[in-house]
Design a protein around this motif. Structure first.
Motif, PDB file in Angstrom:
ATOM      1  N   GLU A  10      37.131  -0.816  31.406  1.00  0.00           N
ATOM      2  CA  GLU A  10      38.012  -2.055  31.160  1.00  0.00           C
ATOM      3  C   GLU A  10      37.263  -3.058  31.547  1.00  0.00           C
ATOM      4  OE1 GLU A  10      40.041  -4.002  29.627  1.00  0.00           O
ATOM      5  OE2 GLU A  10      41.314  -2.384  29.819  1.00  0.00           O
ATOM      6  N   ASP A  11      36.667  -3.295  30.077  1.00  0.00           N
ATOM      7  CA  ASP A  11      36.054  -4.107  29.718  1.00  0.00           C
ATOM      8  C   ASP A  11      36.478  -6.310  29.698  1.00  0.00           C
ATOM      9  OD1 ASP A  11      37.434  -4.089  27.025  1.00  0.00           O
ATOM     10  OD2 ASP A  11      36.453  -5.133  25.885  1.00  0.00           O
ATOM     11  N   SER A  12      38.044  -6.335  29.753  1.00  0.00           N
ATOM     12  CA  SER A  12      38.707  -7.163  30.228  1.00  0.00           C
ATOM     13  C   SER A  12      38.954  -7.157  31.300  1.00  0.00           C
ATOM     14  CB  SER A  12      40.023  -6.934  29.807  1.00  0.00           C
ATOM     15  OG  SER A  12      41.257  -7.526  30.246  1.00  0.00           O
ATOM     16  N   SER A  14      40.847  -9.838  33.572  1.00  0.00           N
ATOM     17  CA  SER A  14      41.886  -9.188  34.230  1.00  0.00           C
ATOM     18  C   SER A  14      42.970  -7.847  33.963  1.00  0.00           C
ATOM     19  CB  SER A  14      42.234 -10.680  33.561  1.00  0.00           C
ATOM     20  OG  SER A  14      42.713 -10.294  32.195  1.00  0.00           O
ATOM     21  N   GLN A  15      42.517  -7.802  33.145  1.00  0.00           N
ATOM     22  CA  GLN A  15      42.969  -6.466  32.923  1.00  0.00           C
ATOM     23  C   GLN A  15      42.429  -5.487  33.954  1.00  0.00           C
ATOM     24  OE1 GLN A  15      43.601  -5.468  28.481  1.00  0.00           O
ATOM     25  NE2 GLN A  15      45.635  -5.858  28.869  1.00  0.00           N
ATOM     26  N   ASP A  54      39.450   2.760  28.827  1.00  0.00           N
ATOM     27  CA  ASP A  54      39.615   1.376  27.523  1.00  0.00           C
ATOM     28  C   ASP A  54      39.959   2.075  26.129  1.00  0.00           C
ATOM     29  OD1 ASP A  54      41.206  -0.683  26.644  1.00  0.00           O
ATOM     30  OD2 ASP A  54      39.578  -2.093  26.579  1.00  0.00           O
TER      31      ASP A  54
END
Length: 129
Positions: A10-12, A14-15, A54
């Motif tokens: 996952e690159d976000s 926060s997520q 993702d």
């Protein structure tokens, strides 16, 4: 290094943090990769019990990572759950055709993440027994 239960690609930030905290609170060991290439390499080395992937990633996207994982003998048996946004229903269809085991809408993660992960882990257990 111990084998993680879950590889989260996952690159976000926060997520990734949100998912990791939820999973760790449930007792899972989680490893995070922030690009498709890093995640694909990590999957081969770490041999996680399942992968949360993702779809929208920089460089290699989730579909490219998924097809590499499913072509590689070392990782093809690892359950993969795709992370996506609700408006990407075509993406979900494509991911399932490429061999994803399940998918999770990010908006539903608060309630659906753990049941989806538990189901994928049961698949993984079944595949190894």
């Amino acid at each position: 290094m111990t084998t993680p239960d879950i590889l989260l690609i996952e690159d976000s930030p926060s997520q990734a943090l949100q998912f990791r905290l939820m999973l760790e609170q449930a007792g899972y060991r989680v490893e995070v990769a922030v690009t498709g290439l890093e995640g694909w390499r990590a999957a081969s080395v770490l041999k996680p019990r399942m992968i949360l992937l993702d779809i929208d990633l920089p460089g290699l996207d989730g579909f490219q990572v998924l097809s590499r994982l499913k072509r590689d003998r070392a990782t093809k048996g690892v359950p993969v759950v795709m992370l996506t946004h609700r408006d990407q229903i075509n993406s979900v269809q494509r991911a399932l055709e490429l061999g994803a085991d399940d998918y999770l809408y990010k908006d539903d993660a608060a309630s659906a993440l753990l049941p989806v992960v538990e189901q994928a882990m049961a698949l993984a257990q079944h595949a190894h027994s």
